[in-house]
Motif scaffolding. Structure first.
Motif, PDB file in Angstrom:
ATOM      1  N   ASN A 135       3.037  17.036  -1.144  1.00 14.39           N
ATOM      2  CA  ASN A 135       2.379  15.730  -1.242  1.00 14.39           C
ATOM      3  C   ASN A 135       1.784  15.622  -0.066  1.00 14.39           C
ATOM      4  OD1 ASN A 135       1.581  12.973  -1.252  1.00 14.39           O
ATOM      5  ND2 ASN A 135       3.834  12.241  -1.253  1.00 14.39           N
TER       6      ASN A 135
ATOM      7  N   HIS B 205       1.608   8.195   2.035  1.00 11.29           N
ATOM      8  CA  HIS B 205       2.664   7.429   1.440  1.00 11.29           C
ATOM      9  C   HIS B 205       3.532   8.263   0.907  1.00 11.29           C
ATOM     10  CE1 HIS B 205      -1.018   4.804   0.547  1.00 11.29           C
ATOM     11  NE2 HIS B 205      -0.345   4.002   1.701  1.00 11.29           N
ATOM     12  N   GLN B 206       4.710   8.246   1.303  1.00 14.77           N
ATOM     13  CA  GLN B 206       5.995   9.133   0.749  1.00 14.77           C
ATOM     14  C   GLN B 206       6.091   8.884  -0.713  1.00 14.77           C
ATOM     15  OE1 GLN B 206       8.664  10.140   3.428  1.00 14.77           O
ATOM     16  NE2 GLN B 206      10.513  10.452   1.819  1.00 14.77           N
ATOM     17  N   GLU B 207       6.077   7.761  -1.319  1.00 13.33           N
ATOM     18  CA  GLU B 207       6.187   7.517  -2.657  1.00 13.33           C
ATOM     19  C   GLU B 207       4.947   6.828  -3.198  1.00 13.33           C
ATOM     20  OE1 GLU B 207       9.981   6.409  -4.069  1.00 13.33           O
ATOM     21  OE2 GLU B 207      10.914   8.106  -2.925  1.00 13.33           O
TER      22      GLU B 207
ATOM     23  N   ASN C 191       0.951   7.048  -5.188  1.00 11.10           N
ATOM     24  CA  ASN C 191       0.446   7.597  -6.334  1.00 11.10           C
ATOM     25  C   ASN C 191       0.295   9.192  -6.405  1.00 11.10           C
ATOM     26  OD1 ASN C 191      -0.180   5.095  -7.539  1.00 11.10           O
ATOM     27  ND2 ASN C 191      -1.817   4.868  -6.348  1.00 11.10           N
TER      28      ASN C 191
ATOM     29  N   TYR D 114       2.718  11.150  -5.320  1.00  7.17           N
ATOM     30  CA  TYR D 114       4.098  11.323  -5.242  1.00  7.17           C
ATOM     31  C   TYR D 114       4.305  11.206  -6.774  1.00  7.17           C
ATOM     32  CZ  TYR D 114       8.996  10.276  -5.891  1.00  7.17           C
ATOM     33  OH  TYR D 114      10.255  10.290  -6.518  1.00  7.17           O
ATOM     34  N   HIS D 115       3.713  10.056  -7.547  1.00 10.47           N
ATOM     35  CA  HIS D 115       4.214   9.672  -9.035  1.00 10.47           C
ATOM     36  C   HIS D 115       3.492  10.992  -9.726  1.00 10.47           C
ATOM     37  CE1 HIS D 115       6.459   6.387  -8.326  1.00 10.47           C
ATOM     38  NE2 HIS D 115       5.683   5.909  -7.622  1.00 10.47           N
TER      39      HIS D 115
ATOM     40  N   LYS E 131       5.611  14.039  -9.423  1.00  9.87           N
ATOM     41  CA  LYS E 131       6.950  13.817 -10.347  1.00  9.87           C
ATOM     42  C   LYS E 131       6.562  13.961 -11.458  1.00  9.87           C
ATOM     43  CE  LYS E 131      11.142  12.721  -9.138  1.00  9.87           C
ATOM     44  NZ  LYS E 131      11.787  13.610  -8.516  1.00  9.87           N
TER      45      LYS E 131
ATOM     46  N   ASN F  28       6.885  16.535   2.015  1.00  8.32           N
ATOM     47  CA  ASN F  28       5.758  15.433   2.312  1.00  8.32           C
ATOM     48  C   ASN F  28       5.015  16.235   3.358  1.00  8.32           C
ATOM     49  OD1 ASN F  28       6.421  13.265   0.626  1.00  8.32           O
ATOM     50  ND2 ASN F  28       8.453  13.485   1.239  1.00  8.32           N
TER      51      ASN F  28
ATOM     52  N   PRO G  41       0.035   1.979  -4.225  1.00  6.43           N
ATOM     53  CA  PRO G  41       1.280   2.924  -4.534  1.00  6.43           C
ATOM     54  C   PRO G  41       1.898   2.461  -5.922  1.00  6.43           C
ATOM     55  CG  PRO G  41       1.469   2.399  -2.238  1.00  6.43           C
ATOM     56  CD  PRO G  41       0.367   1.585  -2.916  1.00  6.43           C
ATOM     57  N   GLY G  42       1.973   3.534  -6.900  1.00  8.01           N
ATOM     58  CA  GLY G  42       2.945   3.259  -8.107  1.00  8.01           C
ATOM     59  C   GLY G  42       1.698   2.884  -9.258  1.00  8.01           C
TER      60      GLY G  42
END
Ligand SMILES: Cc1cc2nc3c(=O)[nH]c(=O)nc-3n(C[C@H](O)[C@H](O)[C@H](O)COP(=O)(O)O)c2cc1C
Length: 211
Positions: free
Chosen positions: A7, A11-13, A15, A17-18, A21, A38, A162-163
């Motif tokens: 990644n 940002h660890q979690e 976009n 990341y998603h 995932k 990361n 994010p997300g």
């Protein structure tokens, strides 16, 4: 079989990341183990062109104060590799580029460490610069004689905060299809090893256009 995903976002979690995932979930459904590393929230220096990796040939970058050498070994051990990055000024993130320049240079200096592994890339973007960034990431994989799966669109998800990429229905489908195709390609190659002989590696012709 196992897949290691990188990644490149700070940002660890976020976009990226998603997006990763969603690909990894499909691989897991097919019994493939996965891990996300990361990179984008770490300090990583760029390649200093010392060429010491060509002399030492010990699968290491001589800059050893960061985690690049660990990540190289994780790629060496993996059957599949996924490169994920947000788009930063129509390119991969600077940290991701620094990591990939060094890792893939070391791989080349050591006889092709990632040769014939399966690899793919995914990109998270707000608006523009996604295809060039995806091309940028693909070029590392293509240079390394890796095998690339495809999806039903280029491997891009759209979102800013994010997300938000989870609201991009087409992007989500692109990632799932990519994951299923990657699993199938990995299994096909694994099965093929029993009956087929892989093409022999050639000694690389290396010219600088003039000599
Ligand atoms: C320094 C920087 C540069 C960016 N450049 C672009 C760009 O060129 N094009 C674009 O569409 N979005 C750009 N963005 C937005 C991100 O690509 C987008 O928000 C992405 O979803 C972030 O993914 P992440 O949550 O994994 O970090 C930029 C963001 C930052 C922080």
């Amino acid at each position: 079989m196992n897949v290691v995903a990188f990644n490149g976002s700070p940002h660890q979690e976020g976009n990226t990341y998603h997006a990763l995932k969603m690909v990894l979930e499909e691989l897991e459904k097919e019994g493939i183990k996965t891990e996300i590393i990361n990179v984008g929230n770490k300090k990583v220096n760029g390649c200093v062109a010392c060429l010491k990796c060509h002399k030492s040939r010990d699968q290491r970058c001589q800059q050893s104060k960061d985690q690049v050498n660990d990540w190289i070994q994780q790629m060496v051990k993996a059957d599949g590799i996924i490169l994920g990055s947000p788009v930063h000024f129509a390119s991969a993130s600077a940290t991701m580029t620094a990591f990939l320049d060094r890792a893939f240079y070391v791989a080349g200096a050591n006889g092709g460490l990632f040769r014939h592994k399966v690899g793919t890339a995914v990109v998270a973007v707000r608006r523009a610069g996604a295809t060039v960034t995806l091309d940028q990431l693909h070029r590392y994989l293509l240079y390394a004689e890796m095998f690339l799966p495809s999806s039903n669109y280029w491997n891009i998800t759209h979102g800013a905060m994010p997300g938000e990429v989870l609201q991009d229905a087409e992007g989500c489908q692109t990632m799932s299809v990519l994951g299923r195709n990657m699993a199938f390609l990995m299994k096909s190659i694994q099965q093929g090893k029993d009956t087929l002989t892989a093409p022999q590696q050639v000694r690389k012709v290396f010219t600088n256009f003039i000599h």
